[in-house]
Design an enzyme around this catalytic site. Structure first.
Site, PDB file in Angstrom:
ATOM      1  N   HIS A 214      -0.667  10.913   4.891  1.00  0.00           N
ATOM      2  CA  HIS A 214      -1.970  11.511   4.633  1.00  0.00           C
ATOM      3  C   HIS A 214      -2.839  11.333   5.867  1.00  0.00           C
ATOM      4  CE1 HIS A 214      -3.103   7.353   4.072  1.00  0.00           C
ATOM      5  NE2 HIS A 214      -2.265   7.226   3.063  1.00  0.00           N
TER       6      HIS A 214
ATOM      7  N   GLN B 172      -2.018  -7.017   4.961  1.00  0.00           N
ATOM      8  CA  GLN B 172      -0.792  -6.695   5.694  1.00  0.00           C
ATOM      9  C   GLN B 172      -1.026  -6.815   7.200  1.00  0.00           C
ATOM     10  OE1 GLN B 172       2.055  -3.389   4.694  1.00  0.00           O
ATOM     11  NE2 GLN B 172       0.951  -2.305   6.282  1.00  0.00           N
TER      12      GLN B 172
ATOM     13  N   ALA C 247       5.024  10.034   2.684  1.00  0.00           N
ATOM     14  CA  ALA C 247       3.863  10.547   1.941  1.00  0.00           C
ATOM     15  C   ALA C 247       2.631  10.479   2.840  1.00  0.00           C
ATOM     16  CB  ALA C 247       3.659   9.775   0.635  1.00  0.00           C
TER      17      ALA C 247
ATOM     18  N   VAL D 186      -9.444   5.461   6.864  1.00  0.00           N
ATOM     19  CA  VAL D 186      -9.924   6.848   6.763  1.00  0.00           C
ATOM     20  C   VAL D 186     -10.261   7.114   5.295  1.00  0.00           C
ATOM     21  CG1 VAL D 186      -9.324   9.280   7.091  1.00  0.00           C
ATOM     22  CG2 VAL D 186      -8.482   7.552   8.703  1.00  0.00           C
TER      23      VAL D 186
ATOM     24  N   HIS E 262      -2.562   8.067   7.837  1.00  0.00           N
ATOM     25  CA  HIS E 262      -1.421   7.961   8.750  1.00  0.00           C
ATOM     26  C   HIS E 262      -1.648   8.832   9.983  1.00  0.00           C
ATOM     27  CE1 HIS E 262       0.609   7.128   4.760  1.00  0.00           C
ATOM     28  NE2 HIS E 262       0.943   6.070   5.465  1.00  0.00           N
TER      29      HIS E 262
ATOM     30  N   LYS F  34      -7.021  -0.455   5.982  1.00  0.00           N
ATOM     31  CA  LYS F  34      -6.990  -0.318   4.523  1.00  0.00           C
ATOM     32  C   LYS F  34      -6.107  -1.414   3.910  1.00  0.00           C
ATOM     33  CE  LYS F  34      -6.294   1.934   0.495  1.00  0.00           C
ATOM     34  NZ  LYS F  34      -4.971   1.439   0.224  1.00  0.00           N
ATOM     35  N   ASP F  35      -4.948  -1.674   4.533  1.00  0.00           N
ATOM     36  CA  ASP F  35      -4.079  -2.765   4.083  1.00  0.00           C
ATOM     37  C   ASP F  35      -4.383  -3.990   4.940  1.00  0.00           C
ATOM     38  OD1 ASP F  35      -2.599  -1.328   2.043  1.00  0.00           O
ATOM     39  OD2 ASP F  35      -1.780  -0.177   3.698  1.00  0.00           O
TER      40      ASP F  35
ATOM     41  N   SER G 275      -4.992   6.910   0.423  1.00  0.00           N
ATOM     42  CA  SER G 275      -3.845   6.110   0.009  1.00  0.00           C
ATOM     43  C   SER G 275      -2.810   7.035  -0.609  1.00  0.00           C
ATOM     44  CB  SER G 275      -4.290   5.081  -1.037  1.00  0.00           C
ATOM     45  OG  SER G 275      -3.164   4.546  -1.702  1.00  0.00           O
ATOM     46  N   SER G 276      -1.552   6.728  -0.387  1.00  0.00           N
ATOM     47  CA  SER G 276      -0.493   7.540  -1.006  1.00  0.00           C
ATOM     48  C   SER G 276      -0.605   7.463  -2.526  1.00  0.00           C
ATOM     49  CB  SER G 276       0.884   7.034  -0.570  1.00  0.00           C
ATOM     50  OG  SER G 276       0.942   6.964   0.822  1.00  0.00           O
TER      51      SER G 276
HETATM   52  O1  PAF Z   1       2.069   0.016   5.090  1.00  0.00           O
HETATM   53  C1  PAF Z   1       3.182   0.489   4.782  1.00  0.00           C
HETATM   54  O2  PAF Z   1       3.348   1.688   4.555  1.00  0.00           O
HETATM   55  C2  PAF Z   1       4.386  -0.449   4.678  1.00  0.00           C
HETATM   56  O3  PAF Z   1       4.026  -1.671   4.117  1.00  0.00           O
HETATM   57  C3  PAF Z   1       5.116  -0.646   6.030  1.00  0.00           C
HETATM   58  C4  PAF Z   1       4.244  -1.343   7.046  1.00  0.00           C
HETATM   59  C5  PAF Z   1       5.561   0.703   6.563  1.00  0.00           C
HETATM   60  C6  PAF Z   1       6.361  -1.516   5.816  1.00  0.00           C
HETATM   61  O4  PAF Z   1       7.240  -0.921   4.913  1.00  0.00           O
END
Ligand code: PAF
Length: 298
Positions: free
Chosen positions: A37, A157, A35, A180, A40, A153-154, A189-190
């Site tokens: 955007h 993570q 997905a 972005v 990415h 954004k994450d 975001s997706s």
């Molecule tokens: O950020 C994401 O899209 C996911 O958490 C990742 C890093 C691809 C792991 O599945």
């Protein structure tokens, strides 16, 4: 949209090993759940700029979805994703099935995200970051990159991936790329695809609150939180889960007299969709008369 050269698409470990061996280094990886955007695309572009070869992974990782989260509903748009990869100049796209990534079924041994994985998003989504780090570790082993690109954004993570790489001695450089945004401020975001028109309007309160908080940085940590809270509270379509000012690496609340860099992070439910966003904030002054820096006190 300009079409680039179609990247090589591989689906099995054997195909990946052969194609990866042929790539000139340094090699960058951008891991995604599809997905794709503009966020990415920016990751792939940054990787393209800084490495000789770019691998994109497209894998909706079942391990990071909770029992109440709808894995089946997650958008799957492979043709469009491959077009983005082509346009941004990716060399190789790895599109495995769960059976390829987890050949033994649900993995018995997983990466534990620890304390950092249990706060903020981790408190709302128990086990989520164990699932993320487990798949990130596996994809790092499978793609063997020199650099791995993640979006700010994450933010949690990104912090956790950095900690895993440091704590478990992965030989890869983690690069974090700024968020972005749509022209009106909404972070890409997706999950934005789930928002109806009214919800999308309500969702703008997140970035508005973060900007208000950032702008209050010169007045101290309490002023940052107060300014952001006020904006968020004024939008009835937004049900906040948390709004915190935390250390950018510790993810722990900063003390009231904090000065320097911090991360203002928000999570809120808009309709049925949970959204997150964050902004770095420079907190410049201690609120009140407690200033102990003679330069600043003047
Ligand atoms: O950020 C994401 O899209 C996911 O958490 C990742 C890093 C691809 C792991 O599945």
């Amino acid at each position: 949209m300009t079409e680039g050269i179609r990247p090589v698409v591989v689906r099995t470990r054997e195909e990946l090993r052969a194609a990866r061996a042929a790539l000139p280094g340094p090699v960058a990886v951008v891991m995604t759940m599809g997905a794709l955007h503009a966020g990415h695309a920016a990751l792939i572009r940054a990787a393209r700029h800084e490495a000789r070869s770019v691998v994109v992974t497209v894998f909706v990782n079942p391990l990071q979805f909770g029992p109440a989260e709808d894995l089946a509903r997650y958008p799957r748009t492979l043709d469009a994703d491959l077009a983005v990869c082509a346009r941004e100049g990716a060399d190789l796209v790895f599109v495995p099935t769960p059976e390829v990534v987890y050949p033994g079924g649900d993995p018995e041994v997983r990466v534990g995200a620890g304390r950092l994985g249990g706060v903020l998003e981790g408190a709302a989504r128990p086990g989520h970051f164990d699932g993320v780090l487990t798949v990130v570790a596996k994809l790092l082993h499978l793609t063997r990159p020199d650099r791995a690109y993640f979006g700010r954004k994450d933010a949690q993570q990104a912090v956790l991936v950095r900690r895993m790489v440091t704590d478990l001695d992965f030989d890869v450089e983690v690069v974090v790329v700024p968020t972005v945004r749509e022209p009106d401020g909404l972070a890409m975001s997706s999950r934005n695809a789930y928002l109806g028109a009214d919800e999308r309007r309500a969702a703008l309160a997140l970035s508005r609150a973060l900007r208000a908080g950032r702008d209050a940085g010169p007045r101290g940590a309490a002023a940052v939180l107060a300014a952001a809270t006020e904006v968020l509270a004024a939008e009835p379509g937004c049900q906040p889960d948390y709004l915190v000012l935390v250390g950018p690496d510790t993810l722990a609340d900063v003390p009231p007299d904090h000065r320097g860099e911090a991360l203002l992070a928000v999570a809120a439910r808009v309709g049925a969709t949970r959204l997150i966003d964050n902004l770095p904030v420079t907190v410049r002054a201690v609120a009140g008369p407690a200033a102990d820096d003679p330069q600043e006190a003047r």
